[in-house]
Design an enzyme around this catalytic site. Sequence first.
Site, mmCIF file in Angstrom:
data_model
loop_
_atom_site.group_PDB
_atom_site.id
_atom_site.type_symbol
_atom_site.label_atom_id
_atom_site.label_comp_id
_atom_site.label_asym_id
_atom_site.label_seq_id
_atom_site.Cartn_x
_atom_site.Cartn_y
_atom_site.Cartn_z
ATOM 1 C CG LEU A 95 -1.829 1.560 1.501
ATOM 2 C CD1 LEU A 95 -2.910 1.184 0.135
ATOM 3 C CD2 LEU A 95 -2.570 0.494 2.730
ATOM 4 C CB SER A 96 2.064 3.735 -2.423
ATOM 5 O OG SER A 96 2.584 2.180 -3.895
#
Length: 370
Positions: A95-96
């Site tokens: 999850l950037s």
Amino acid sequence: MNVAGRVDALADGLAAGGELTDPAWRAALHAVPRHLFVPPVAWADPSDEPGYAIDRERDRSAWCDAAYSDRPIITQLDDGTSDVRGGKGRYSSSLSAPGAVVEFLELLDPYEGDRVLEIGTGSGWTAGLLSHRLGDGNVTSVEIDPEVHERAARNLKEAGRAPRLVLGDGTEGWAEGAPYDRVHVTAGVRDVPYAWVEQTRPGGVIVLPWMPGYEPGHKVRLTVGADGTASGRIAGGARYMMLRAQRPPAASGPGGGGDVREREATVDPRRILRAGYGLDVALAASLPDVSAVVADGDPARVWLWAAGAGAQTVGSRVRQFGDRDLWDEVEAAFFRWLKWGEPERGRFGLTVTSQGQHVWLDDPGRPVTG
């Protein structure tokens, strides 16, 4: 958890840092809360301190803090074969960090009603943000990993979003939904697949993290022309996990056989390592098939490798082996860059055609070659 308060605090920080400027994306951050896309157990990866495991059941407060920090959260290691709680192994899905996500979405700059192809669904969060902005029916997201694909579908359902999710190889795009107005790429790309250009309508835009073999990575915004090519300038830095089809080959080191050639470096390697991102782009363009790992410590170290060749520097000592002298090529590219006037990263761009891609300086008609 005060979700609205946490989102506001996150958005305020992104706005202060310049990543968030469009109120529509602030609204999307509220409408598609990030915590809905964080697994119960994951690995937080702050850039300024050691990573650590987060577990919603054991420490909900720390889990929530990680969910609304401007930091990436690793959701898979080694394509799912290693326990993510250990934090050891190849990062293979994440999850950037919100800042990186918003910067790319603002670079994408979609209009109302635009059709968007996303390459790399991951957790599903960016697909959800795009769906809120453009409508579920206008967003198609492709993911190669079945487990990640299924998890994203569950996350998006919980968030009340329903973009089209495709299980497949993102390097092929998704021709059934073409043409697209925008292509949003969430994985590192070394060679831009021409399928993305073919599936984008003329005047459309492709944004991607260009991750050449020579570190680091760069944000690129390409505009597709009527002639079937795509071209655009480098727009800043980026570090993303690579497309699985484009992961670099394993490094090999000197001394494994063959003729090893040693010498003193012509120029202090530190001058090259610290010259800036403009030189990094010039090196990547001049040595497109070469991979590198650099460590600017004391002493500075560089490892270079390509098919049939490799090089290593330790301090000013150079060792080269195989059928090419890779450090010689690096030094030659450095001196060319000096002759050009030491151009910064923003003066370089990338053009993609059916025949491949090339980097240019100042103008697409001025390609950079080795």
